[in-house]
Design an enzyme around this catalytic site. Structure first.
Site, PDB file in Angstrom:
ATOM      1  N   HIS A   5      -9.357   9.461   2.198  1.00 53.19           N
ATOM      2  CA  HIS A   5      -9.023   8.290   1.518  1.00 53.19           C
ATOM      3  C   HIS A   5      -9.401   8.590   0.009  1.00 53.19           C
ATOM      4  O   HIS A   5     -10.245   9.209  -0.306  1.00 53.19           O
ATOM      5  CB  HIS A   5      -9.784   7.238   1.852  1.00 53.19           C
ATOM      6  CG  HIS A   5      -9.209   5.707   1.164  1.00 53.19           C
ATOM      7  ND1 HIS A   5      -9.230   5.349  -0.013  1.00 53.19           N
ATOM      8  CD2 HIS A   5      -8.416   4.564   1.909  1.00 53.19           C
ATOM      9  CE1 HIS A   5      -8.420   4.252  -0.154  1.00 53.19           C
ATOM     10  NE2 HIS A   5      -8.247   3.919   0.908  1.00 53.19           N
ATOM     11  N   HIS A  27     -12.003   9.436   5.978  1.00 45.60           N
ATOM     12  CA  HIS A  27     -11.731   7.969   6.398  1.00 45.60           C
ATOM     13  C   HIS A  27     -11.072   7.470   7.700  1.00 45.60           C
ATOM     14  O   HIS A  27     -11.691   6.782   8.312  1.00 45.60           O
ATOM     15  CB  HIS A  27     -10.864   7.439   5.359  1.00 45.60           C
ATOM     16  CG  HIS A  27     -10.349   6.108   5.373  1.00 45.60           C
ATOM     17  ND1 HIS A  27     -11.238   5.223   4.952  1.00 45.60           N
ATOM     18  CD2 HIS A  27      -9.327   5.391   5.710  1.00 45.60           C
ATOM     19  CE1 HIS A  27     -10.504   3.861   5.314  1.00 45.60           C
ATOM     20  NE2 HIS A  27      -9.604   4.109   5.519  1.00 45.60           N
ATOM     21  N   ARG A  77      -1.324   9.367   1.080  1.00 41.38           N
ATOM     22  CA  ARG A  77      -2.999   9.653   0.742  1.00 41.38           C
ATOM     23  C   ARG A  77      -3.197  10.896   0.684  1.00 41.38           C
ATOM     24  O   ARG A  77      -3.909  11.402  -0.072  1.00 41.38           O
ATOM     25  CB  ARG A  77      -3.547   8.986   1.932  1.00 41.38           C
ATOM     26  CG  ARG A  77      -4.059   7.650   1.669  1.00 41.38           C
ATOM     27  CD  ARG A  77      -4.650   7.088   3.017  1.00 41.38           C
ATOM     28  NE  ARG A  77      -4.826   5.701   2.659  1.00 41.38           N
ATOM     29  CZ  ARG A  77      -5.335   4.792   3.422  1.00 41.38           C
ATOM     30  NH1 ARG A  77      -5.881   5.071   4.700  1.00 41.38           N
ATOM     31  NH2 ARG A  77      -5.246   3.614   3.278  1.00 41.38           N
ATOM     32  N   GLU A 128       0.894  -1.255   0.028  1.00 38.42           N
ATOM     33  CA  GLU A 128       0.006  -0.035   0.056  1.00 38.42           C
ATOM     34  C   GLU A 128       0.949   1.120   0.002  1.00 38.42           C
ATOM     35  O   GLU A 128       1.930   1.112   0.268  1.00 38.42           O
ATOM     36  CB  GLU A 128      -1.043  -0.049   1.326  1.00 38.42           C
ATOM     37  CG  GLU A 128      -1.844  -0.913   1.076  1.00 38.42           C
ATOM     38  CD  GLU A 128      -3.103  -1.053   2.264  1.00 38.42           C
ATOM     39  OE1 GLU A 128      -4.098  -1.351   1.969  1.00 38.42           O
ATOM     40  OE2 GLU A 128      -2.932  -0.702   3.247  1.00 38.42           O
ATOM     41  N   ARG A 147      -1.775   9.044   8.805  1.00 36.23           N
ATOM     42  CA  ARG A 147      -1.568   7.458   9.291  1.00 36.23           C
ATOM     43  C   ARG A 147      -1.159   6.732   7.970  1.00 36.23           C
ATOM     44  O   ARG A 147      -1.520   6.790   6.757  1.00 36.23           O
ATOM     45  CB  ARG A 147      -2.949   7.009   9.686  1.00 36.23           C
ATOM     46  CG  ARG A 147      -2.985   5.483  10.036  1.00 36.23           C
ATOM     47  CD  ARG A 147      -4.258   4.958  10.572  1.00 36.23           C
ATOM     48  NE  ARG A 147      -5.120   5.504   9.386  1.00 36.23           N
ATOM     49  CZ  ARG A 147      -5.593   4.208   8.644  1.00 36.23           C
ATOM     50  NH1 ARG A 147      -5.302   3.123   8.842  1.00 36.23           N
ATOM     51  NH2 ARG A 147      -6.483   4.427   7.870  1.00 36.23           N
TER      52      ARG A 147
HETATM   53  P1  FAD Z   1     -14.597   0.500  15.423  1.00 36.06           P
HETATM   54  O1  FAD Z   1     -14.182  -0.710  14.607  1.00 36.06           O
HETATM   55  O2  FAD Z   1     -15.086   1.716  14.525  1.00 36.06           O
HETATM   56  O3  FAD Z   1     -15.466   0.067  16.495  1.00 36.06           O
HETATM   57  C1  FAD Z   1     -16.408   1.076  17.220  1.00 36.06           C
HETATM   58  C2  FAD Z   1     -17.218   0.501  18.237  1.00 36.06           C
HETATM   59  O4  FAD Z   1     -17.906   1.425  19.105  1.00 36.06           O
HETATM   60  C3  FAD Z   1     -18.359  -0.137  17.303  1.00 36.06           C
HETATM   61  O5  FAD Z   1     -18.770  -1.342  17.771  1.00 36.06           O
HETATM   62  C4  FAD Z   1     -19.606   1.031  17.380  1.00 36.06           C
HETATM   63  O6  FAD Z   1     -20.898   0.529  17.446  1.00 36.06           O
HETATM   64  C5  FAD Z   1     -19.311   1.414  19.078  1.00 36.06           C
HETATM   65  N1  FAD Z   1     -19.845   2.734  19.464  1.00 36.06           N
HETATM   66  C6  FAD Z   1     -19.777   3.809  18.895  1.00 36.06           C
HETATM   67  N2  FAD Z   1     -20.223   4.962  19.791  1.00 36.06           N
HETATM   68  C7  FAD Z   1     -20.986   4.319  20.612  1.00 36.06           C
HETATM   69  C8  FAD Z   1     -21.558   4.490  21.710  1.00 36.06           C
HETATM   70  N3  FAD Z   1     -21.949   5.916  22.010  1.00 36.06           N
HETATM   71  N4  FAD Z   1     -22.101   3.497  22.512  1.00 36.06           N
HETATM   72  C9  FAD Z   1     -21.792   2.218  22.388  1.00 36.06           C
HETATM   73  N5  FAD Z   1     -21.059   2.021  21.451  1.00 36.06           N
HETATM   74  C10 FAD Z   1     -20.667   2.829  20.632  1.00 36.06           C
HETATM   75  N6  FAD Z   1      -7.502   0.294   8.848  1.00 36.06           N
HETATM   76  C11 FAD Z   1      -6.651  -0.688   8.534  1.00 36.06           C
HETATM   77  O7  FAD Z   1      -5.698  -0.889   9.362  1.00 36.06           O
HETATM   78  N7  FAD Z   1      -6.505  -1.563   7.651  1.00 36.06           N
HETATM   79  C12 FAD Z   1      -7.665  -1.523   6.456  1.00 36.06           C
HETATM   80  O8  FAD Z   1      -7.501  -2.249   5.677  1.00 36.06           O
HETATM   81  C13 FAD Z   1      -8.672  -0.633   6.945  1.00 36.06           C
HETATM   82  N8  FAD Z   1      -9.731  -0.432   6.011  1.00 36.06           N
HETATM   83  C14 FAD Z   1     -10.821   0.298   6.189  1.00 36.06           C
HETATM   84  C15 FAD Z   1     -11.778   0.445   5.415  1.00 36.06           C
HETATM   85  C16 FAD Z   1     -13.068   1.039   5.830  1.00 36.06           C
HETATM   86  C17 FAD Z   1     -14.123   1.130   4.999  1.00 36.06           C
HETATM   87  C18 FAD Z   1     -12.880   1.946   6.844  1.00 36.06           C
HETATM   88  C19 FAD Z   1     -14.083   2.639   7.321  1.00 36.06           C
HETATM   89  C20 FAD Z   1     -11.797   1.929   7.814  1.00 36.06           C
HETATM   90  C21 FAD Z   1     -10.599   1.239   7.409  1.00 36.06           C
HETATM   91  N9  FAD Z   1      -9.483   1.007   8.530  1.00 36.06           N
HETATM   92  C22 FAD Z   1      -8.366   0.286   7.918  1.00 36.06           C
HETATM   93  C23 FAD Z   1      -9.576   1.913   9.463  1.00 36.06           C
HETATM   94  C24 FAD Z   1      -9.715   0.965  10.843  1.00 36.06           C
HETATM   95  O9  FAD Z   1     -10.898  -0.040  10.250  1.00 36.06           O
HETATM   96  C25 FAD Z   1     -10.338   1.557  11.940  1.00 36.06           C
HETATM   97  O10 FAD Z   1      -9.521   2.797  12.241  1.00 36.06           O
HETATM   98  C26 FAD Z   1     -10.403   0.469  13.199  1.00 36.06           C
HETATM   99  O11 FAD Z   1     -11.107  -0.650  12.748  1.00 36.06           O
HETATM  100  C27 FAD Z   1     -11.163   1.454  14.301  1.00 36.06           C
HETATM  101  O12 FAD Z   1     -11.123   0.522  15.030  1.00 36.06           O
HETATM  102  P2  FAD Z   1     -11.950   0.552  16.698  1.00 36.06           P
HETATM  103  O13 FAD Z   1     -12.067  -0.505  17.577  1.00 36.06           O
HETATM  104  O14 FAD Z   1     -11.181   1.717  17.345  1.00 36.06           O
HETATM  105  O15 FAD Z   1     -13.265   1.154  16.068  1.00 36.06           O
HETATM  106  C1  SIN Z   2      -7.600   0.591   2.447  1.00 34.19           C
HETATM  107  O1  SIN Z   2      -7.829  -0.790   2.168  1.00 34.19           O
HETATM  108  O2  SIN Z   2      -7.463   1.103   1.361  1.00 34.19           O
HETATM  109  C2  SIN Z   2      -7.777   1.044   3.688  1.00 34.19           C
HETATM  110  C3  SIN Z   2      -6.595   0.942   4.456  1.00 34.19           C
HETATM  111  C4  SIN Z   2      -6.460   1.666   5.535  1.00 34.19           C
HETATM  112  O3  SIN Z   2      -7.372   2.565   5.662  1.00 34.19           O
HETATM  113  O4  SIN Z   2      -5.511   1.218   6.258  1.00 34.19           O
END
Ligand code: FAD
Ligand code: SIN
Length: 520
Positions: free
Chosen positions: A228, A335, A274, A113, A370
Site C-alpha cells: 500500500h 498490505h 497501487r 479508490e 488486487r
Molecule cells: P482476517 O480478517 O485477517 O482474519 C484472520 C483471522 O484468523 C483472525 O481472526 C486471526 O486471529 C486468525 N488466525 C490467524 N492465524 C491463526 C491461527 N494459527 N490459529 C487461529 N486463528 C488464527 N480490504 C478491503 O476490501 N477494503 C478495505 O478498506 C481494506 N482496508 C484494509 C486496511 C488494513 C489496515 C488492512 C490490514 C487490510 C485492509 N484490507 C481492506 C484488506 C482486508 O481487510 C483483508 O484482506 C480481509 O479483511 C481479510 O479477511 P480474512 O477473513 O481473510 O482475514
Molecule cells: C484502503 O483503505 O486504502 C485499503 C483498501 C484496500 O486495501 O482494499
C-alpha cells in the site's frame, strides 16, 4: 492430549471465517478457533470500504472489467464473475443483519479508490468499514446456537490422513487440543508481518498458508504481494494505514521538496494503480535521499476531513500529527497477499476435507494485483461459498483411529523447544524481506534473501509450544515460499516488479505453484 469432535472447524474469525461459520451452522456444530480476541484481524482495521456494483452509475460488468484490468492479465475470469455477480446479494444480506453503511440522504454513499472507473466503495462511519463488518458478523454468529468460539486458541497444524484433512491441533495458554472435524475451513488471513513495514495486525503471520503447505496443499501465485502506498511513517510508531479513499477524495502526494510528483509517473496521478504509486514513491525517496514522502489533505478542509476520516484523524493525533493542518509523512508498506492456498470457486483446496477462504486463499480473483476494496467482498462471497461446499461435502465419517498425536502436537503443559533469540530473528527476517524481497526485486536481492533466511532453516524442523515461536516458523516458511516464487518469475507483472526483468515476459501468462516436495 484432549480431543474434541465437531462437525466443522473454522480457523480464523475475520470476515471470511465468520461468513463461512454462519453458513455451516445450518448443517451442524461449528467451532471457530481464533488466535486472539475474536475481533483481532485485518478485517477489523479495514478502512476504505467494500467495493460492490450497487450505485446507479455502476454495473456488475464494469466492476468485472476494472478487476480484470487491475489484475494485469492474471485474474481467473470465472472467479471474478462470481465475485462481482454475487457481491450485491452478500452486501444486501449484511444490511438486513444490521450493517450500517454511510448514506447521502436515503441512498447509499459510494467513494472512489484507485483503478476503479466508478464511485463504488461503500463505507461505514467514514473510515471504520471493517469494524462494522466484524460487529455485524460477530453478533450474527453469537445469535446462532450451533457456533462455539474459542478465542486465544492458535491452530498449530492440520491433521491429514490419507490425503484427507481430519481437523487440526490447537493450543491455548494452558491446553493442547486435537479438534476432529468433518470439514475444516482455513480463514487465517494474510502474512504482512513478514515485512518490517506493514499495515497488517500482529496476527497476520501467514499461519494458514504455512500449515497448508506443511500438510501438502498447493499454494498459488505467492510472489504477488501488494504494497500500500501510504502508511504512516513516524518511527517507531506502527505503520498505520492512511486509506486510499483519502486520495479518492482528493489528497495529494508530495516529495521532500514539496513537489507534486505523481503526474510524472502516470496520467491518473494519485489514483494510478497501487503498484505504480508505491514504486513512484520509492523512486522519489531514492532521488531525494529520504525514507518517506508526504500525503497532503490540507486543501480538503478541516470539517470535511474530520467527518469523513474520523478514525484516521484521531489516530494520527495520537502521534502528534494533525492531518487537517500538517502534511503527513508516509511510506509504502506490505498490505495484502494475492497468492495463497489454491482453491476452486467453491473454496475446495487440493486436500479433501480442507477448504479456504479470504486472504489465506488464492481463488484467482485478484490476479497479479488486487483492485482496492475487493477483499472484504471476497471474504463475504467466498466465505459463504466455502461454508456451503464444506457443509455439502463433509466427510461421512470420523477417523476411526486416534490421530491426536499425528503431526506436530505440542502440549503447553510439557516443556519443549523454546527458541533463543526468537524476537531478534523475527526482526531480522522482517528487515531482510523488506529490503530485498519488497517492492523492487532482482536476482541478486532475492538470492541474498534466500541465503539470509537459510541460516534459520533449523527452525523449520522444530515443534514449539509458544505462539510467538510457532508464528516465527510460519513466517519463515511463507517468506521462503514467496522469495522462491519471486525468483522463478523472471518478468514484471502487477505487484511483482523485477528490476532485472522490467517488462512482462513474452509467452502466455502462467500462475505459479508452490508445493512441499521434501521433508520441508
Ligand atoms: P482476517 O480478517 O485477517 O482474519 C484472520 C483471522 O484468523 C483472525 O481472526 C486471526 O486471529 C486468525 N488466525 C490467524 N492465524 C491463526 C491461527 N494459527 N490459529 C487461529 N486463528 C488464527 N480490504 C478491503 O476490501 N477494503 C478495505 O478498506 C481494506 N482496508 C484494509 C486496511 C488494513 C489496515 C488492512 C490490514 C487490510 C485492509 N484490507 C481492506 C484488506 C482486508 O481487510 C483483508 O484482506 C480481509 O479483511 C481479510 O479477511 P480474512 O477473513 O481473510 O482475514
Ligand atoms: C484502503 O483503505 O486504502 C485499503 C483498501 C484496500 O486495501 O482494499
Amino acid at each position: 492430549m484432549k480431543k474434541i469432535i465437531t462437525d466443522f472447524l473454522v480457523i480464523g474469525s475475520g470476515v471470511a471465517g465468520l461468513r463461512a461459520a454462519i453458513e455451516l451452522a445450518d448443517h451442524g456444530k461449528v467451532i471457530i478457533v481464533t488466535k486472539d480476541v475474536p475481533t483481532e484481524s485485518s478485517t477489523e482495521y479495514a478502512q476504505g470500504g467494500v467495493a460492490v456494483a450497487l450505485s446507479d452509475e455502476d454495473e456488475v460488468g464494469i466492476h468485472f472489467e476494472d478487476t480484470i484490468k487491475a489484475g494485469d492479465g492474471l485474474c481467473k475470469r470465472g472467479a471474478v464473475k462470481v465475485l462481482v455477480e454475487e457481491g450485491p446479494r452478500r452486501i444486501s444480506e449484511l444490511i438486513e443483519w444490521g450493517a450500517e453503511f454511510d448514506r447521502e440522504g436515503p441512498k447509499l454513499a459510494f467513494t472512489m479508490e484507485a483503478a476503479h472507473s466508478r464511485r463504488r466503495i461503500l463505507h461505514s462511519k467514514g473510515d471504520s468499514t471493517g469494524k462494522e463488518l466484524e460487529r455485524v458478523l460477530i453478533s450474527k454468529a453469537r445469535s446462532i446456537k450451533n457456533i462455539e468460539r474459542l478465542p486465544f486458541s492458535t491452530a498449530t497444524d492440520l491433521v491429514v490422513e490419507q490425503d484427507t484433512c481430519m481437523g487440526g491441533h490447537v493450543i491455548s495458554a494452558s491446553d493442547s487440543v486435537y479438534i476432529e472435524a468433518k470439514s475444516t475451513v482455513l480463514a487465517t488471513g494474510g502474512a504482512g508481518q513478514i515485512y518490517s513495514r506493514t499495515t497488517n495486525p500482529a496476527v497476520a503471520t501467514g499461519d494458514g498458508m504455512a500449515m497448508a503447505y506443511r500438510a501438502g496443499a498447493i499454494l498459488e501465485d505467492m510472489e504477488f504481494v501488494q504494497f500500500h502506498p501510504t502508511a504512516l511513517f513516524i518511527p517507531p510508531a506502527p505503520h498505520f494505514l492512511l486509506s486510499e479513499a483519502m486520495r479518492g477524495e482528493g489528497a495529494l502526494l508530495r516529495n521532500k521538496t514539496g513537489e507534486l510528483f505523481m503526474k510524472r509517473y502516470h496520467p491518473d496521478a494519485e489514483l494510478a494503480p497501487r503498484d505504480v504509486v508505491s514504486r513512484a514513491i520509492m523512486s522519489e525517496m531514492t532521488a531525494t535521499g529520504t525514507d518517506h514522502v508526504y500525503l497532503d489533505l490540507r486543501h480538503l478542509g478541516s470539517e470535511f476531513i474530520k467527518n469523513r476520516f474520523p478514525r484516521i484523524y484521531s489516530t494520527c493525533l495520537q502521534y502528534s500529527v494533525d492531518i487537517t493542518a500538517d502534511m503527513v509523512p508516509v511510506s509504502p508498506a506490505a498490505h495484502y497477499i494475492m497468492g495463497g492456498v489454491r482453491t476452486d470457486r467453491n473454496g475446495c483446496t487440493s486436500i479433501r476435507g480442507l477448504y479456504a477462504a479470504g486472504e489465506v486463499a488464492c481463488t484467482g480473483v485478484h490476479g497479479a494485483n488486487r483492485l482496492a476494496s475487493n477483499s472484504l467482498l471476497e471474504g463475504l462471497v467466498y466465505g459463504y461459498r466455502a461454508g456451503q461446499s464444506a457443509a455439502a461435502r463433509r466427510l461421512g465419517r470420523t477417523a476411526g483411529k486416534d490421530l491426536s498425536s499425528t503431526g506436530s502436537s505440542p502440549d503447553p503443559a510439557i516443556p519443549s523447544n523454546a527458541l533463543a533469540e526468537s524476537d531478534s530473528i523475527r526482526q531480522r527476517l522482517r528487515d531482510i524481506m523488506w529490503k530485498d524481497a519488497g517492492i523492487i526485486r532482482s536476482k541478486t536481492s532475492l538470492n541474498e534473501v534466500i541465503e539470509g533466511l537459510s541460516r534459520w532453516d533449523f527452525i523449520l524442523g522444530m515443534d514449539f509450544t509458544s505462539r510467538r515461536d510457532l508464528e516465527l516458523k510460519n513466517m519463515l516458511t511463507v517468506a521462503l515460499i514467496i522469495v522462491k516464487a519471486a525468483s522463478r518469475r523472471k518478468e514484471s507483472i502487477g505487484a511483482h516488479y523485477r528490476s532485472d526483468f522490467p517488462s512482462q515476459g513474452k509467452g502466455p501468462l502462467k500462475h505459479s505453484i508452490s508445493k512441499k516436495t521434501g521433508a520441508r
